[in-house]
Design a protein around this motif. Structure first.
Motif, mmCIF file in Angstrom:
data_model
loop_
_atom_site.group_PDB
_atom_site.id
_atom_site.type_symbol
_atom_site.label_atom_id
_atom_site.label_comp_id
_atom_site.label_asym_id
_atom_site.label_seq_id
_atom_site.Cartn_x
_atom_site.Cartn_y
_atom_site.Cartn_z
ATOM 1 N N UNK A 290 -23.442 -8.969 2.019
ATOM 2 C CA UNK A 290 -22.251 -9.208 2.865
ATOM 3 C C UNK A 290 -21.139 -8.238 2.491
ATOM 4 N N UNK A 291 -20.978 -8.082 1.154
ATOM 5 C CA UNK A 291 -19.929 -7.199 0.651
ATOM 6 C C UNK A 291 -20.150 -5.771 1.136
ATOM 7 N N UNK A 292 -21.418 -5.319 1.044
ATOM 8 C CA UNK A 292 -21.720 -3.933 1.419
ATOM 9 C C UNK A 292 -21.450 -3.697 2.898
ATOM 10 N N UNK A 293 -21.898 -4.654 3.739
ATOM 11 C CA UNK A 293 -21.677 -4.488 5.173
ATOM 12 C C UNK A 293 -20.183 -4.481 5.495
ATOM 13 N N UNK A 294 -19.433 -5.427 4.908
ATOM 14 C CA UNK A 294 -17.991 -5.490 5.186
ATOM 15 C C UNK A 294 -17.322 -4.184 4.781
ATOM 16 N N UNK A 295 -17.699 -3.726 3.580
ATOM 17 C CA UNK A 295 -17.097 -2.509 3.047
ATOM 18 C C UNK A 295 -17.419 -1.311 3.939
ATOM 19 N N UNK A 296 -18.662 -1.219 4.377
ATOM 20 C CA UNK A 296 -19.058 -0.077 5.192
ATOM 21 C C UNK A 296 -18.316 -0.095 6.528
ATOM 22 N N UNK A 297 -18.128 -1.295 7.089
ATOM 23 C CA UNK A 297 -17.368 -1.392 8.348
ATOM 24 C C UNK A 297 -15.929 -0.922 8.111
ATOM 25 N N UNK A 298 -15.343 -1.380 6.994
ATOM 26 C CA UNK A 298 -13.968 -0.962 6.678
ATOM 27 C C UNK A 298 -13.882 0.555 6.551
ATOM 28 N N UNK A 299 -14.888 1.134 5.908
ATOM 29 C CA UNK A 299 -14.890 2.592 5.715
ATOM 30 C C UNK A 299 -15.048 3.315 7.045
ATOM 31 N N UNK A 300 -15.933 2.775 7.857
ATOM 32 C CA UNK A 300 -16.205 3.406 9.152
ATOM 33 C C UNK A 300 -14.923 3.404 9.999
ATOM 34 N N UNK A 301 -14.160 2.305 9.896
ATOM 35 C CA UNK A 301 -12.912 2.212 10.662
ATOM 36 C C UNK A 301 -11.897 3.218 10.151
ATOM 37 N N UNK A 302 -11.800 3.292 8.816
ATOM 38 C CA UNK A 302 -10.757 4.136 8.248
ATOM 39 C C UNK A 302 -11.128 5.612 8.275
ATOM 40 N N UNK A 303 -12.391 5.922 8.031
ATOM 41 C CA UNK A 303 -12.834 7.323 7.963
ATOM 42 C C UNK A 303 -13.914 7.568 9.009
ATOM 43 N N UNK A 304 -13.545 7.574 10.282
ATOM 44 C CA UNK A 304 -14.582 7.676 11.319
ATOM 45 C C UNK A 304 -15.364 8.981 11.268
ATOM 46 N N UNK A 305 -14.750 10.035 10.722
ATOM 47 C CA UNK A 305 -15.427 11.334 10.754
ATOM 48 C C UNK A 305 -16.238 11.642 9.508
ATOM 49 N N UNK A 306 -16.113 10.790 8.495
ATOM 50 C CA UNK A 306 -16.811 11.082 7.240
ATOM 51 C C UNK A 306 -18.300 10.828 7.387
ATOM 52 N N UNK A 307 -19.100 11.619 6.674
ATOM 53 C CA UNK A 307 -20.545 11.370 6.630
ATOM 54 C C UNK A 307 -20.781 10.364 5.510
ATOM 55 N N UNK A 308 -20.823 9.088 5.878
ATOM 56 C CA UNK A 308 -20.897 8.018 4.882
ATOM 57 C C UNK A 308 -22.302 7.862 4.322
ATOM 58 N N UNK A 309 -22.354 7.529 3.037
ATOM 59 C CA UNK A 309 -23.628 7.147 2.434
ATOM 60 C C UNK A 309 -23.309 6.075 1.394
ATOM 61 N N UNK A 310 -23.922 4.923 1.539
ATOM 62 C CA UNK A 310 -23.606 3.806 0.651
ATOM 63 C C UNK A 310 -24.861 3.378 -0.100
ATOM 64 N N UNK A 311 -24.806 3.440 -1.437
ATOM 65 C CA UNK A 311 -25.890 2.904 -2.263
ATOM 66 C C UNK A 311 -25.487 1.524 -2.727
ATOM 67 N N UNK A 312 -26.289 0.545 -2.368
ATOM 68 C CA UNK A 312 -25.978 -0.807 -2.800
ATOM 69 C C UNK A 312 -27.146 -1.282 -3.625
ATOM 70 N N UNK A 313 -26.867 -1.861 -4.788
ATOM 71 C CA UNK A 313 -27.986 -2.387 -5.544
ATOM 72 C C UNK A 313 -27.673 -3.672 -6.265
#
Lengths: 437, 154
Positions: A290-313
């Motif tokens: 849940x945390x990873x998804x929420x965080x990724x959505x927040x990032x996507x909103x704030x940094x729409x142009x960034x090439x995001x990559x999220x490692x969650x473990x």
């Protein structure tokens, strides 16, 4: 001496002539080790020199060749090939070793290499980050890779290699662990009841009280006293349920579910500002995701142009197994992020756009990982449940893995040590950045 | 290790072992390991390349290997001879190949290297910087450990 200096100058001029086309703002002395090309920032190089018959110093690490008298200054000589476990060609008696004399903080050190090549000028923009799979030399010693004249040079970070001695580091680490547990003991020794709580939290919930969370534990203890009365018997945590109750207010907001509007807004403020290049995130202890998804959505909103990559473990196999294909009921989805969900036959799912940038891994954070440097680390309510020396180890690893302007987010009631981290408050969220040491 | 990889390996191991040996199979608790660990005596190894890099190691005692090879060949083997070794190698190949096929269906591209087999006493396997997923399998013929170490190409 003069001849040596003039060689550097000559080499420099020569390479400058070759490089006039592009802007040169970084020069490095290049050399080879076991047939591969390496470079060291010229600002760290005092001179190059040849010598032999170093004075052996007993009881040193195998890569220390000895000491050498350089025009009256005694300097230590290190063999980089032995240090990096590369084959070293034995020189014949009387043959001179090629040395680069480095200037570090306030002392000089000589390193022996196979052969010194020349000075190469490059644009610092063309330096690429090291690939995590480089075998021969530990990645943390590599500053980057650069191509020049169709040759690839690995630029070494001499300060990381020679700056701090690993044994001393280990010693220092041990000391900080001792200091920190000592400090906690001192803080609680006047209060037997609190000490008892600290012990039982460890037994029942593996929650370790250290500097990281001490202030919360004390604050909570005062509230606890008011709730339970100050009689010693009723203050005690008798079982897991009591410990759970004590820790109830410890967990960060929106734990175990999608983040609500307020918390997401606070986190969004704490995230790094605009980035349109690659942006990598490490989210250890992600649980069910849940945390990873929420965080990724927040990032996507704030940094729409960034090439995001999220490692969650996470090292809980059951939780992490469900994370990549998490389904939601409609009432679980906070309204503000509803556009990021699509309905499927088993319930609502996160849109592929978000899911595709996340990589969920079954990984124990105490084992080594191959991640390169990251821009953001989110480890909420994770360290407090680790052994005391593991807490220290991980904080250090976070420090090492984070890029210079990277941000670290911990749990709402956890504090990173002031010594290494600068804290910035954004409402309920504290963002930590690395202090320059 | 990426979560999506875990199940294909576990499922492939169970379906293949069940098929070729026709015995009861019990799964042990999965766990992660990154320090060096002893190898029981016979180790078949298959390398992986492609989107990822890594290897799968099938680890068992010599007695278990002989029993499995005997079972698969339908004849009693006394020692771990050429035939026995070839059989264990093939078993490793079958399991890994099925796992990789499943992963292919999920959209991950893996290539296999030909399997190799190691035998000997007091062996140890060390993966620096990659943690291994251990899948313990309890067969009526003995115990086998499947040790999967894979990492993403970053």
């Amino acid at each position: 001496m003069e001849t040596e200096n003039s060689t550097i100058l000559e080499l420099e001029e020569h390479s400058e002539a070759l490089q006039t086309a592009k802007q040169v703002d970084f020069k490095m002395v290049t050399f080879s080790l076991a047939g591969k090309e390496y470079g060291i920032d010229i600002m760290k190089v005092k001179e190059i020199s040849k010598a032999e018959r170093f004075t052996y110093v007993p009881n040193t690490a195998p890569y220390v060749r000895g000491v050498h008298n350089l025009r009256g200054d005694i300097i230590s000589i290190i063999d980089l090939r032995i240090m990096f476990h590369l084959p070293a060609v034995k020189k014949k008696e009387g043959d001179l070793e090629d040395m680069i004399i480095l200037r570090l903080d306030n002392y000089f050190i000589g390193v022996i290499v196979d052969s010194i090549d020349k000075v190469v000028g490059i644009s610092s923009k063309s330096i690429q980050p090291p690939h995590p799979l480089f075998g021969d030399i530990n990645i943390k010693f590599i500053r980057g890779i650069v191509e020049n004249d169709s040759k690839l040079y690995i630029i070494l970070d001499v300060e990381k290699i020679l700056g701090a001695h690993t044994q001393e580091e280990a010693q220092a680490e041990k000391q900080t662990v001792e200091q920190s547990s000592e400090k906690v003991h001192k803080e609680i020794e006047h209060d037997v009841d609190l000490g008892f709580i600290v012990d039982t939290l460890k037994t029942f919930k593996k929650f370790r009280v250290t500097d990281l969370n001490l202030s919360w534990v004390k604050q909570r203890f005062n509230v606890w006293k008011k709730e339970k009365g100050s009689d010693a018997e009723s203050l005690q945590l008798k079982d897991v349920a009591d410990a759970d109750q004590y820790l109830q207010s410890f967990y960060s907001p929106s734990s175990g579910r999608m983040w609500d509007d307020d918390y997401m807004a606070a986190v969004t403020k704490a995230l790094p500002e605009s980035s349109n290049g690659p942006f990598t995130v490490w989210n250890p202890g992600c649980g069910k995701g849940y945390e990873t998804y929420s965080l990724t959505i927040a990032l996507k909103k704030k940094l729409p142009d960034a090439a995001l990559k999220v490692w969650a473990n996470d090292n809980d196999l059951l939780s992490i197994s469900t994370a990549p294909n998490l389904f939601f009921r409609e009432e679980e989805i906070p309204g503000h992020i509803a556009p990021y969900f699509v309905e499927s036959k088993n319930g609502f799912q996160i849109v592929p756009e978000i899911r595709d940038v996340i990589l969920f891994e079954y990984h124990d954070i105490l084992n080594p990982n191959p991640f390169p440097e990251v821009d953001l680390i989110v480890a909420r309510d994770l360290l407090s449940f680790m052994e005391i020396n593991d807490q220290q180890k991980l904080l250090k690893e976070f420090w090492e893995k984070l890029k210079p302007n990277g941000v670290l987010l911990l749990g709402a009631n956890e504090k990173a040590p002031d010594m290494d981290w600068t804290a910035r408050e954004y409402g309920a969220v504290i963002a930590y950045t690395k202090k320059n040491v | 290790m990426r979560v999506e990889y875990i199940n294909p390996f576990v499922e492939a191991a169970f379906s293949i072992l069940k098929e070729v040996l026709d015995t009861e199979i019990e799964r042990g608790e999965l766990y992660l390991k990154s320090t060096s660990q002893p190898v029981l005596g016979v180790a078949a190894i298959v390398g992986l390349a492609g989107d990822v890099e890594g290897r799968v190691l099938f680890d068992m005692t010599k007695d278990t290997a002989i029993a499995i090879a005997s079972g698969m060949n339908g004849e009693e083997l006394k020692t771990l001879d050429e035939l026995g070794k070839a059989t264990i190698t093939e078993l490793a190949n079958m399991i890994t190949a099925q796992a990789v096929t499943k992963l292919h269906e999920l959209g991950f591209k893996f290539d296999l290297t030909p399997p190799a087999i190691f035998t000997g006493d007091n062996m140890e396997v060390t993966d620096t910087e990659v943690e291994a997923l251990i899948v313990p399998v309890n067969l009526s013929l003995g115990k086998m450990e499947i040790n999967v170490a894979i990492r993403e190409r970053a």
